[in-house]
Each structure stands twice: as structure tokens, then as C-alpha cells.
Enzyme design. Structure first.
Site, PDB file in Angstrom:
ATOM      1  N   CYS A  52     -68.349  43.324  49.403  1.00 49.00           N
ATOM      2  CA  CYS A  52     -67.819  43.418  50.772  1.00 49.00           C
ATOM      3  C   CYS A  52     -68.716  44.245  51.683  1.00 49.00           C
ATOM      4  O   CYS A  52     -68.868  43.934  52.873  1.00 49.00           O
ATOM      5  CB  CYS A  52     -66.416  44.016  50.753  1.00 49.00           C
ATOM      6  SG  CYS A  52     -65.228  43.106  49.741  1.00 49.00           S
ATOM      7  N   CYS A 125     -64.356  45.901  54.322  1.00 45.88           N
ATOM      8  CA  CYS A 125     -63.323  45.745  53.287  1.00 45.88           C
ATOM      9  C   CYS A 125     -61.970  46.178  53.835  1.00 45.88           C
ATOM     10  O   CYS A 125     -61.866  46.683  54.951  1.00 45.88           O
ATOM     11  CB  CYS A 125     -63.719  46.539  52.038  1.00 45.88           C
ATOM     12  SG  CYS A 125     -62.825  46.048  50.537  1.00 45.88           S
ATOM     13  N   ASP A 126     -60.957  46.024  53.003  1.00 46.03           N
ATOM     14  CA  ASP A 126     -59.569  46.086  53.446  1.00 46.03           C
ATOM     15  C   ASP A 126     -59.194  47.347  54.220  1.00 46.03           C
ATOM     16  O   ASP A 126     -58.541  47.274  55.254  1.00 46.03           O
ATOM     17  CB  ASP A 126     -58.638  46.003  52.232  1.00 46.03           C
ATOM     18  CG  ASP A 126     -58.724  44.669  51.520  1.00 46.03           C
ATOM     19  OD1 ASP A 126     -59.742  43.980  51.688  1.00 46.03           O
ATOM     20  OD2 ASP A 126     -57.793  44.332  50.786  1.00 46.03           O
ATOM     21  N   LYS A 127     -59.544  48.512  53.684  1.00 47.01           N
ATOM     22  CA  LYS A 127     -59.054  49.749  54.276  1.00 47.01           C
ATOM     23  C   LYS A 127     -60.062  50.397  55.209  1.00 47.01           C
ATOM     24  O   LYS A 127     -59.699  51.237  56.020  1.00 47.01           O
ATOM     25  CB  LYS A 127     -58.653  50.752  53.178  1.00 47.01           C
ATOM     26  CG  LYS A 127     -57.690  50.180  52.150  1.00 47.01           C
ATOM     27  CD  LYS A 127     -56.462  49.555  52.779  1.00 47.01           C
ATOM     28  CE  LYS A 127     -55.564  48.878  51.762  1.00 47.01           C
ATOM     29  NZ  LYS A 127     -56.154  47.742  51.045  1.00 47.01           N
ATOM     30  N   CYS A 214     -63.763  39.249  50.744  1.00 41.05           N
ATOM     31  CA  CYS A 214     -62.993  38.162  50.132  1.00 41.05           C
ATOM     32  C   CYS A 214     -62.667  37.069  51.158  1.00 41.05           C
ATOM     33  O   CYS A 214     -62.211  37.363  52.263  1.00 41.05           O
ATOM     34  CB  CYS A 214     -61.711  38.708  49.525  1.00 41.05           C
ATOM     35  SG  CYS A 214     -62.009  39.951  48.242  1.00 41.05           S
ATOM     36  N   SER A 491     -49.367  42.549  49.597  1.00 43.14           N
ATOM     37  CA  SER A 491     -50.376  42.138  50.568  1.00 43.14           C
ATOM     38  C   SER A 491     -50.382  40.648  50.808  1.00 43.14           C
ATOM     39  O   SER A 491     -49.429  39.933  50.570  1.00 43.14           O
ATOM     40  CB  SER A 491     -51.763  42.614  50.117  1.00 43.14           C
ATOM     41  OG  SER A 491     -52.750  42.198  51.025  1.00 43.14           O
TER      42      SER A 491
END
Length: 575
Positions: A52, A125-127, A214, A491
């Protein structure tokens, strides 16, 4: 008025008293001319641990080139990131949500410490995306979040039965596109004996063909799109995939744009407003985005003291049809979304039905409405549907209330049609215990898997249960019949399963702590109810006897976080 944009960094670089600072900056290569220009911080979440963020140094170089071309001086610094996909299913996953706060704090510290005139936060990335947006909102200096871009889909050869062909031989069988989701589903299929070691290896080796986040409408792409609709990310530029030939030029353009922001003085407080937050929510609902968007957008709103709660998501979702056919609930990936017309096209669709406001300025200098006017739709694209053919007549997520979720339960409904479910509770006090039960074949059709003490404080860190949900998805006899409930997170990666996460959490005495093995629970989506089918008096009596477990961590960052984190319904922010 200072038209150069050097409004903050003068205190660091100007005058005889700053000779020491200038000497140190000259020691790493900055010239006197560089230091007379606006200084732009580049917050980079680069790491070589995972795809990522692996390529973000390249993006940073292009951004810096754009800043220099537009008359600024970039100064790059690093902050941390945690890969959800790599840590999934381990104790390390608890670090993921905690990292959001550490990222926000560290970017704030470096930016305040160095009096930057502007800021570009590169995230992948996600966070780290919501983390850097939170920092931008706190700092309120001209700046933007730039997404590193989505990974390209992998390619897998499958036989006539849809099973992976060992070795993934080129030209053999049928070639299908896959994502990291496919790997986790293959783990479930392997545990159930439906595929062998060689077939699992074929999936593992093919899913991630290079750098990028992703590929489905999981949290990373949901938050990248939310940044575009919020206006804090440059629309269409930020959505260019990680390894696209266009990425370098798009990143240079972002560098030039931040200089426009610095000179105009446009700040995040003018961009992140109640209206732009509602626009971002509508985009999440229309695209089948991750339920993590609820957590993160509430946290971003709290940085600007803008009231926003879970009920706002349900209100907007009820009137916003789901029109984007994106994995994990649909067929296509982020690259397909961008190729179809991207967020400009989705904004145009939503504006046509008055489902977004579109009037707030964005980092491009235009409003979302003006950006939508420039949308270019690829003829015949199947990804962003028109209003005559929605996937659902309402949005991709709902908020349930009831005796099991007084502060709300977030459920993603994109990808499945079940509107009611009553089942037997199977209770687990950790994700690990539940995963082992799934792998051991101990879960029965119609069960409701209750995973607790995984909330923001109890976990700590509210880890995400992709390993559990994907394992179940890999078992067809379960995926269409079981439901899942947690005070942690499921999620966007719920793969069409009925799954929700509740507040308040068990560690704080939430009703999920009172569920017993064998109780029945009812999900009622149309009426927005989640019910533990036990009398209220019995629930209250059970809760009076429960002693929450001792904190899992007594020292260090996990312990600090657990002591200061709020409920998930308030964004799981630290105070």
C-alpha cells in the site's frame, strides 16, 4: 497581504537571529534561495512493509518536483503506518486503529514544530488516510491528502469448476481478476478442504502484482474517495492507480496545486464543512463503501467541532441508492471505477438527483459541483450505473438501534439481500477464539457469531475481523446463512455477509457483554432494529454481575490508547 504564501515559516528562516536554523538547513542541502520561498511539508507514510505504501517515495519525489516548479520549497518527513492486510488475524491488528491517532499526532507535531506554510500528506492505507486528514483539520494550514493509489488486480487461472489451477499456468483455463479478498476467501476454502495447498499457493502468489492499496471498495479506496468528496484531496488526480503511467504527472500536478492553496490561503476549515461531510457520506453510501467510513468521518468531523453522528449516515443512506458495482459486494475494482469516470462521474450522478450539495470549495480551487461538470464517462462502462438501474434503492450501509446497540450498530448491506435474520448466539471473547471455531467446523448454519472485548478500549484498538469473515465466505454452506456481530470491526470486507459492529463495547458494560451462548438475536434491517431476545430486566441483571477483564496491556502505547479512547459511535478518538 503576503502573496508569496510564506506566511508561517518566516519565524523559522528569516532574520539574523535565525542564522542557526538556516545553517542546519543548509547543511542538508537547502540554499538561501530555497529558504526564502514558502516551505511545504511533505508528510510521507512510506514503508517497505506491504504494497500500500511501498511506492510513496516515488510519489513524494514527483510532488516535490511540482512544488519546486510552482515556486515552493518542499521538506519531506516520515510518519508510521500499519498494514491491515498483513496484520489481519493477529495481535498486531490491534495496532491499526491506534496508528490513526499516532499518525495524526505525529504530523501535527512536525508541522507545528517547523512552521510549514503548507502541507501535502501522502497516504496509501486504511488508517493513514483518515489520520492525515485529521491532522490537516487540526493544523488548519493550506494542504491536502494525496492517495498513493490502488493496486492493480491480480490474474488467476481457474478450471471449469472455478477452482484455482496450481502454478497459475499462463494461457490455461479461464483467467479471472482477483484481489487480496480472494486470498482470505481461499484460506476459508482451504480450511474447509475445498482447495489444496498448491491451489492456495496459486492464489497467494497472484493476488498482489505490485504496489498499491487493496483494490476493492475496502477502507483504503473508500477513504480516498471520501477525501475527494470532502474536497481535501484533488478529485480524479488522487484516484490514479499506483502503477499507472499517469501517476507521476498527477503527483506533480498535486504539488503545483498545493502552491495555489498556499497563495490563496484556502484552509481545511473552509473545505471540511458539514455539507462536505454529508457529500462524503453520500458517496460512501452510493459506492458500497466500507463501514469504517462511519468511524473515520465522525473522527474527522470532531477535529473541526462539527456535530456528526451515526444517525446522519442512516438518514443519508436511506435516500441514496447504491449505484457502484464494486467489490467486495460487487464485481469491479478501484481501477475500473477510475477508468469509468471516477469520482467526477459519481458526483455528477449524485448532483443530478440533488443527493449532494457540491458547493464547498475543494483543494483544486473549484467546488465539487464545478468538478462534476468536467466528468468524462467511458461509453458503456458498467461500474457506475445510472439511476434507471441501481443495485439497491438505498445505500450500502444501515444503522440499527435496539437493546443490543443503544448507540448504534453499523451494518453493510451492499452485496447481500437478507433483510431479516434470527439465529442462535455463539459467543467468543476474542477474534482468535472465533476463527479457531470456524476453522474447526464448529459453526452451524443460522448461527450468529458474537465476538466481543475487541472494541476500542477492550481490544484495545478495535481490530478488524477480515480473517473470520473471509473464512466464512470460503464456506458456501455458511456464508448465506450465518450472521456476525462484534464490538470490534468487520469493515468493508464483509463479502456480502450480514455483519455488524455495535456500540457501546463490552469492556464499557455495553449490552453485548450480556449475551449468553444459546440466546437468540434478531437483525431487522427494514425497521433498523437489533434485538437480543431476552427481557430487559434479565439483560440488566446479567450486566450487574459482569466484571470486565483486566486491560490486556498495562504499559506502552496500547495502554495509553485504551485509557483515553472514546466509544466507536463517537469516532474512537482520543482525548
Amino acid at each position: 497581504m503576503n502573496t508569496t504564501g510564506k506566511t508561517h515559516s518566516n519565524v523559522l528562516t528569516e532574520g539574523p537571529s535565525r542564522a542557526g536554523a538556516r545553517a542546519m538547513l543548509r547543511g542538508v542541502g537547502f540554499t538561501p534561495e530555497d529558504l526564502r520561498k514558502p516551505i511545504i511539508g511533505i508528510a510521507n507514510t512510506w514503508t517497505e512493509i506491504g504494497p500500500c505504501n511501498f511506492h510513496l517515495r516515488q510519489i513524494a519525489e514527483a510532488v516535490k518536483q511540482g512544488i519546486r516548479e510552482a515556486g515552493g520549497t518542499p521538506m519531506e518527513f516520515n510518519t508510521i503506518t500499519i498494514s491491515d492486510g498483513i496484520t489481519m488475524g493477529t495481535e498486531g491488528m490491534k495496532a491499526s486503529l491506534i496508528s490513526r491517532e499516532v499518525i495524526a499526532d505525529s504530523v501535527e507535531l512536525v508541522a507545528r514544530g517547523n512552521s510549514f506554510d503548507g502541507l501535502v500528506c501522502i497516504a496509501g492505507c486504511d488508517k493513514n488516510m483518515p489520520g492525515v486528514i485529521m491532522a490537516l483539520a487540526r493544523l488548519d494550514i493550506p494542504g491536502m491528502m494525496l492517495y498513493g493509489g490502488s493496486i492493480l488486480p491480480g490474474h488467476l487461472a481457474v478450471g471449469e469448476d472455478g477452482a484455482p489451477l496450481p502454478g497459475n499456468p499462463p494461457g490455461a483455463g479461464k483467467q479471472i481478476d482477483i484481489t487480496i479478498q480472494t486470498v482470505f476467501e481461499a484460506i476459508g476454502a482451504h480450511a474447509a478442504g475445498r482447495i489444496n495447498d498448491a491451489q492456495l499457493e496459486a492464489v497467494e502468489a497472484s493476488a498482489c502484482p505490485g504496489p498499491g492499496a487493496c483494490g476493492g471498495q475496502f477502507t483504503a479506496n473508500t477513504m480516498a474517495m471520501s477525501g475527494e468528496f470532502l474536497g481535501i484531496s484533488p478529485i480524479q488526480i488522487t484516484g490514479v492507480p499506483a502503477m499507472s503511467p499517469e501517476k507521476d504527472q498527477a503527483s506533480r500536478q498535486a504539488g503545483r496545486l498545493v502552491m495555489d492553496l498556499v497563495r490563496s490561503g484556502l484552509k481545511p476549515s473552509q473545505i471540511i464543512t458539514r455539507e462536505s461531510l454529508e457529500d462524503a457520506i453520500a458517496a460512501v453510501c452510493a459506492s458500497g463503501g466500507s463501514t469504517n467510513a462511519v468511524l473515520h468521518l465522525i473522527a474527522i468531523a470532531s477535529e473541526r467541532n462539527i456535530p456528526l453522528g451515526v444517525d446522519d449516515f442512516d438518514r443519508i443512506s436511506q435516500c441514496t441508492p447504491l449505484i457502484c458495482d464494486l467489490t467486495p459486494g460487487g464485481k469491479y475494482v478501484a481501477k475500473d471505477y477510475q477508468d469509468a469516470g471516477g469520482s467526477r462521474l459519481l458526483a455528477q450522478r449524485l448532483l443530478a438527483k440533488s443527493l449532494i450539495h457540491g458547493n464547498t470549495p475543494t483543494v483544486t480551487g473549484k467546488t465539487l459541483r464545478q468538478e462534476a461538470a468536467d466528468a468524462q464517462e467511458t461509453p458503456g462502462q458498467p461500474v457506475i450505473r445510472d439511476w434507471s438501474n441501481p443495485l439497491k434503492n438505498t445505500g450500502g450501509l444501515v444503522i440499527l438501534k435496539g437493546n443490543l446497540a443503544p448507540e448504534g450498530c453499523v451494518v453493510k448491506v451492499a452485496g447481500h439481500e437478507r433483510m431479516h435474520h434470527t439465529g442462535t448466539a455463539r459467543v467468543f471473547d476474542s477474534e482468535d477464539a472465533c476463527f479457531h471455531a470456524v476453522e474447526a467446523g464448529k459453526i452451524l448454519p443460522n448461527d450468529i457469531l458474537v465476538i466481543r472485548y475487541e472494541g476500542p478500549r477492550g481490544g484495545p484498538g478495535m481490530r478488524e475481523m477480515l480473517a473470520v469473515t473471509a473464512a466464512i465466505k470460503g464456506m458456501p454452506e455458511l456464508s448465506k446463512t450465518v450472521a456476525l456481530l462484534t464490538d470490534g470491526r468487520f469493515s468493508g470486507a464483509t463479502h456480502g455477509l450480514m455483519a455488524g459492529h455495535v456500540s457501546p463495547e463490552a469492556q464499557l458494560g455495553g449490552p453485548i457483554a450480556a449475551v449468553h451462548e444459546g440466546d437468540t438475536i434478531t437483525f431487522d434491517i427494514p425497521n433498523r432494529k437489533l434485538t437480543l431476545n431476552v427481557p430487559d430486566e434479565e439483560i440488566a441483571a446479567r450486566l450487574r454481575t459482569i466484571q470486565p477483564p483486566a486491560p490486556r496491556y498495562q504499559r506502552g502505547v496500547f495502554a495509553k490508547y485504551a485509557r483515553s479512547v472514546s466509544s466507536a459511535s463517537r469516532g474512537a478518538v482520543t482525548t
